[in-house]
Design a protein around this motif. Structure first.
Motif, PDB file in Angstrom:
ATOM      1  N   ARG A   1       0.835  -1.201   0.000  1.00 29.29           N
ATOM      2  CA  ARG A   1       0.000   0.000   0.000  1.00 29.29           C
ATOM      3  C   ARG A   1       0.874   1.259   0.000  1.00 29.29           C
ATOM      4  N   GLU A   2       1.904   1.261   0.832  1.00 28.25           N
ATOM      5  CA  GLU A   2       2.802   2.422   0.894  1.00 28.25           C
ATOM      6  C   GLU A   2       3.539   2.627  -0.419  1.00 28.25           C
ATOM      7  N   ALA A   3       3.900   1.542  -1.103  1.00 27.19           N
ATOM      8  CA  ALA A   3       4.647   1.635  -2.363  1.00 27.19           C
ATOM      9  C   ALA A   3       3.737   1.793  -3.581  1.00 27.19           C
ATOM     10  N   GLY A   4       2.422   1.710  -3.377  1.00 23.72           N
ATOM     11  CA  GLY A   4       1.489   1.831  -4.495  1.00 23.72           C
ATOM     12  C   GLY A   4       1.465   0.605  -5.387  1.00 23.72           C
ATOM     13  N   VAL A   5       1.851  -0.550  -4.852  1.00 29.94           N
ATOM     14  CA  VAL A   5       1.890  -1.796  -5.621  1.00 29.94           C
ATOM     15  C   VAL A   5       0.493  -2.413  -5.676  1.00 29.94           C
ATOM     16  N   LYS A   6       0.097  -2.853  -6.864  1.00 34.11           N
ATOM     17  CA  LYS A   6      -1.177  -3.552  -7.029  1.00 34.11           C
ATOM     18  C   LYS A   6      -0.847  -5.019  -7.320  1.00 34.11           C
ATOM     19  N   PRO A   7      -0.994  -5.887  -6.325  1.00 34.92           N
ATOM     20  CA  PRO A   7      -0.598  -7.285  -6.500  1.00 34.92           C
ATOM     21  C   PRO A   7      -1.585  -8.072  -7.371  1.00 34.92           C
ATOM     22  N   SER A   8      -1.110  -9.179  -7.901  1.00 33.21           N
ATOM     23  CA  SER A   8      -1.963 -10.106  -8.635  1.00 33.21           C
ATOM     24  C   SER A   8      -2.465 -11.131  -7.619  1.00 33.21           C
ATOM     25  N   LEU A   9      -3.714 -10.995  -7.230  1.00 28.69           N
ATOM     26  CA  LEU A   9      -4.277 -11.853  -6.195  1.00 28.69           C
ATOM     27  C   LEU A   9      -4.940 -13.084  -6.803  1.00 28.69           C
ATOM     28  N   LEU A  10      -4.672 -14.235  -6.213  1.00 31.58           N
ATOM     29  CA  LEU A  10      -5.335 -15.460  -6.635  1.00 31.58           C
ATOM     30  C   LEU A  10      -6.697 -15.589  -5.979  1.00 31.58           C
ATOM     31  N   ALA A  11      -6.807 -15.146  -4.713  1.00 35.23           N
ATOM     32  CA  ALA A  11      -8.072 -15.257  -3.999  1.00 35.23           C
ATOM     33  C   ALA A  11      -8.151 -14.204  -2.903  1.00 35.23           C
ATOM     34  N   VAL A  12      -9.389 -13.866  -2.564  1.00 35.17           N
ATOM     35  CA  VAL A  12      -9.676 -12.936  -1.484  1.00 35.17           C
ATOM     36  C   VAL A  12     -10.776 -13.551  -0.636  1.00 35.17           C
ATOM     37  N   ALA A  13     -10.572 -13.564   0.671  1.00 38.58           N
ATOM     38  CA  ALA A  13     -11.611 -13.972   1.618  1.00 38.58           C
ATOM     39  C   ALA A  13     -12.015 -12.707   2.373  1.00 38.58           C
ATOM     40  N   LYS A  14     -13.328 -12.482   2.493  1.00 37.24           N
ATOM     41  CA  LYS A  14     -13.810 -11.259   3.124  1.00 37.24           C
ATOM     42  C   LYS A  14     -14.973 -11.583   4.054  1.00 37.24           C
ATOM     43  N   PHE A  15     -14.915 -11.070   5.271  1.00 37.57           N
ATOM     44  CA  PHE A  15     -16.012 -11.199   6.230  1.00 37.57           C
ATOM     45  C   PHE A  15     -16.503  -9.799   6.549  1.00 37.57           C
ATOM     46  N   VAL A  16     -17.807  -9.583   6.421  1.00 34.41           N
ATOM     47  CA  VAL A  16     -18.401  -8.277   6.678  1.00 34.41           C
ATOM     48  C   VAL A  16     -19.506  -8.449   7.714  1.00 34.41           C
ATOM     49  N   CYS A  17     -19.476  -7.610   8.738  1.00 37.42           N
ATOM     50  CA  CYS A  17     -20.445  -7.676   9.832  1.00 37.42           C
ATOM     51  C   CYS A  17     -21.247  -6.377   9.871  1.00 37.42           C
ATOM     52  N   GLY A  18     -22.512  -6.476  10.228  1.00 40.53           N
ATOM     53  CA  GLY A  18     -23.382  -5.306  10.319  1.00 40.53           C
ATOM     54  C   GLY A  18     -23.063  -4.384  11.481  1.00 40.53           C
ATOM     55  N   ARG A  19     -22.286  -4.850  12.423  1.00 45.75           N
ATOM     56  CA  ARG A  19     -21.888  -4.052  13.587  1.00 45.75           C
ATOM     57  C   ARG A  19     -20.378  -4.150  13.759  1.00 45.75           C
ATOM     58  N   PRO A  20     -19.769  -3.232  14.511  1.00 41.23           N
ATOM     59  CA  PRO A  20     -18.327  -3.356  14.771  1.00 41.23           C
ATOM     60  C   PRO A  20     -18.022  -4.718  15.411  1.00 41.23           C
ATOM     61  N   ILE A  21     -17.118  -5.465  14.807  1.00 40.78           N
ATOM     62  CA  ILE A  21     -16.877  -6.859  15.182  1.00 40.78           C
ATOM     63  C   ILE A  21     -16.433  -7.016  16.631  1.00 40.78           C
ATOM     64  N   VAL A  22     -15.376  -6.349  17.031  1.00 43.06           N
ATOM     65  CA  VAL A  22     -14.837  -6.537  18.378  1.00 43.06           C
ATOM     66  C   VAL A  22     -15.836  -6.056  19.426  1.00 43.06           C
ATOM     67  N   GLU A  23     -16.399  -4.888  19.215  1.00 43.60           N
ATOM     68  CA  GLU A  23     -17.367  -4.329  20.167  1.00 43.60           C
ATOM     69  C   GLU A  23     -18.570  -5.254  20.343  1.00 43.60           C
ATOM     70  N   PHE A  24     -19.126  -5.732  19.235  1.00 45.22           N
ATOM     71  CA  PHE A  24     -20.306  -6.597  19.317  1.00 45.22           C
ATOM     72  C   PHE A  24     -19.962  -7.957  19.924  1.00 45.22           C
ATOM     73  N   ALA A  25     -18.804  -8.504  19.575  1.00 43.28           N
ATOM     74  CA  ALA A  25     -18.409  -9.830  20.068  1.00 43.28           C
ATOM     75  C   ALA A  25     -18.198  -9.820  21.586  1.00 43.28           C
ATOM     76  N   LYS A  26     -17.908  -8.672  22.172  1.00 43.71           N
ATOM     77  CA  LYS A  26     -17.698  -8.578  23.618  1.00 43.71           C
ATOM     78  C   LYS A  26     -19.007  -8.551  24.407  1.00 43.71           C
ATOM     79  N   LYS A  27     -20.129  -8.361  23.731  1.00 44.12           N
ATOM     80  CA  LYS A  27     -21.419  -8.308  24.424  1.00 44.12           C
ATOM     81  C   LYS A  27     -21.735  -9.653  25.063  1.00 44.12           C
ATOM     82  N   GLU A  28     -22.608  -9.594  26.025  1.00 47.39           N
ATOM     83  CA  GLU A  28     -23.049 -10.815  26.694  1.00 47.39           C
ATOM     84  C   GLU A  28     -23.975 -11.603  25.782  1.00 47.39           C
ATOM     85  N   LYS A  29     -24.058 -12.893  26.077  1.00 46.29           N
ATOM     86  CA  LYS A  29     -24.926 -13.784  25.316  1.00 46.29           C
ATOM     87  C   LYS A  29     -26.360 -13.248  25.338  1.00 46.29           C
TER      88      LYS A  29
END
Length: 154
Positions: free
Chosen positions: A96-124
């Motif tokens: 990112r700092e060098a402005g390099v655009k890599p050739s990616l074979l695969a991307v895994a992405k997880f998206v949550c509707g709420r902030p992950i760490v904050e929500f995961a700390k909540k009680e059951k």
């Protein structure tokens, strides 16, 4: 591919992008190249996650892929893969700092509707959120889109 799809319990899904086929098994959706039957992407939606379930999903992803390559907006985790394997956070920051655009074979992405760490700390039982996970190949998607554009221009 037809016999494998039937024995895997996959059901065809309408509305696939031209040049692709989509199949569903429960909450899991697979996108494949129509011509080669290569897997292009996996998509899984979690419609109603509690804090404990979110911790379990993120834990399984980290057990499978290791530490994320990077995080964004407190709600997204990304793992990038090249031909050499998973890209570390340090390597990604260097690119990112060098402005390099890599050739990616695969991307895994997880998206949550709420902030992950904050929500995961909540009680059951304290709230629910939606999330989804995708695993895809930019190179295969680019090829399919390129072929689709060529077919439409003829």
């Amino acid at each position: 591919m037809g016999e494998r799809v039937r024995t895997a319990g996959l059901k065809p899904v309408e509305g696939a992008l031209s040049g692709t086929l989509r199949y569903r098994k429960g909450e899991l959706i697979l996108a494949v190249d129509e011509r080669t039957h290569r897997l292009i992407a996996l998509y899984e939606e979690y419609k109603d996650l509690g804090p404990q379930q979110l911790r379990e999903v993120v834990g399984r992803l980290m057990a499978l892929f290791g530490e994320p390559t990077f995080e964004a907006h407190d709600r997204m985790l990304f793992w990038y893969f090249t031909e050499k394997g998973k890209v570390s956070r340090e390597t990604f920051e260097g690119w990112r700092e060098a402005g390099v655009k890599p050739s990616l074979l695969a991307v895994a992405k997880f998206v949550c509707g709420r902030p992950i760490v904050e929500f995961a700390k909540k009680e059951k039982g304290k709230g629910h959120t939606q999330a989804y996970f995708t695993l895809y190949s930019p190179l295969l998607i680019h090829r399919v889109l390129k072929e689709r554009t060529l077919k439409e221009s003829l």
